[in-house]
Design an enzyme around this catalytic site. Structure first.
Site, PDB file in Angstrom:
ATOM      1  N   HIS A 130      -3.618  -5.469   1.166  1.00 38.91           N
ATOM      2  CA  HIS A 130      -2.919  -5.681   2.434  1.00 38.91           C
ATOM      3  C   HIS A 130      -2.855  -7.166   2.819  1.00 38.91           C
ATOM      4  CE1 HIS A 130      -2.338  -1.550   3.921  1.00 38.91           C
ATOM      5  NE2 HIS A 130      -3.436  -1.271   3.250  1.00 38.91           N
ATOM      6  N   CYS A 164       0.836  -1.197   0.000  1.00 39.87           N
ATOM      7  CA  CYS A 164       0.000   0.000   0.000  1.00 39.87           C
ATOM      8  C   CYS A 164       0.879   1.260   0.000  1.00 39.87           C
ATOM      9  CB  CYS A 164      -0.982  -0.033   1.167  1.00 39.87           C
ATOM     10  SG  CYS A 164      -2.328   1.169   1.008  1.00 39.87           S
ATOM     11  N   GLU A 203      -0.787  -8.425   4.878  1.00 39.49           N
ATOM     12  CA  GLU A 203      -0.417  -8.533   6.297  1.00 39.49           C
ATOM     13  C   GLU A 203      -1.625  -8.484   7.218  1.00 39.49           C
ATOM     14  OE1 GLU A 203      -0.734  -4.072   5.916  1.00 39.49           O
ATOM     15  OE2 GLU A 203      -0.587  -5.854   4.652  1.00 39.49           O
TER      16      GLU A 203
END
Length: 247
Positions: free
Chosen positions: A207, A86, A209
């Site tokens: 994302h 991002c 993560e």
């Protein structure tokens, strides 16, 4: 245990999520503060999401000049693995470490929702544990995530295998350039992530993560994080073994 650096800028807000994801992937996270050029001997570097330096001017434009980014650029030139997520992708693009640019979403609105992407390549250091091309569920949260490049650059990225991820519909069918729900920002050719020509630096807008545990709604992102961590470990430990055998 392989040590992976997490670059922290003023305004980073996904560094804690990145820390959790790296630990789940078997790595030791190491914080790398933006004012320091010391990379602490890490085997890989992750640039997390957020709003580095408040995203003043435009996303990533100021962060690219930080001392840590000069060190990251040198690390990348030497073949080190770097992953930008991002805002981290935006910083890498501004620094010229990956091709293209991230511009305002076509809707001109911040978008925050769950989407699907698919890996275009399954043999890169960031995708090899994905296993098969299939939809991967994870969130996006950005206002400037529309991937843009001129037609010649886009053709070159396709030809040279630098497109790593594309937005797809939940059933895996292709998304389109316009924001049809599957392509959340109108990225050209539905590109969600790319790599540099050497293949050791990559960025993506979604994302992974925050898609690493069932409680988060998806574990698909862990396949990307583990690919990155294990690739960094193989390179680091392989280099040490080569040095040891030479001595």
């Amino acid at each position: 245990m392989v040590r992976i650096g997490i670059v922290v800028f003023p305004g980073s807000n996904r560094d804690i999520d990145a820390t959790n994801a790296l630990r789940l992937a078997g790595a030791e996270p190491v914080e790398l503060w933006h004012e320091s050029a010391d990379l602490a001997g890490v085997a890989g570097i992750l640039l997390p999401g957020g709003f580095a330096y408040g995203d003043y001017v435009r996303a990533g434009a100021i962060a690219r000049f930080s001392p840590v980014m000069r060190a990251v650029a040198g690390f990348a030139r030497d073949g080190g693995l770097v992953l930008g997520i991002c805002n981290g992708f935006q910083v890498l693009a501004e620094a010229g470490l990956v091709p293209g640019a991230l511009v305002r979403n076509r809707s001109l609105r911040f978008v925050s929702r769950r989407i699907a992407i698919a890996a275009e390549r399954l043999d890169s250091p960031f995708t090899w544990q994905v296993g098969a091309r299939r939809p991967l569920a994870m969130p996006v949260a950005h206002g400037e995530g529309c991937f843009y490049a001129d037609a010649d650059t886009l053709d070159a990225l396709e030809r040279d295998g630098q497109v790593l991820f594309r937005y797809v519909r939940p059933d895996g069918s292709p998304a389109v350039d316009a924001d049809d729900g599957a392509n959340p920002n109108g990225s050209l050719r539905a590109i969600a992530g790319v790599s540099n020509a050497a293949g050791n630096v990559a960025g993506l807008m979604p994302h992974p993560e925050t898609a690493v545990e069932p409680v988060l709604g998806s574990e698909d992102g862990l396949l990307i994080i583990r690919s990155f961590v294990d690739s960094a470990a193989q390179r680091a430990f392989g280099a040490r073994a080569a040095v040891g055998s030479a001595s």
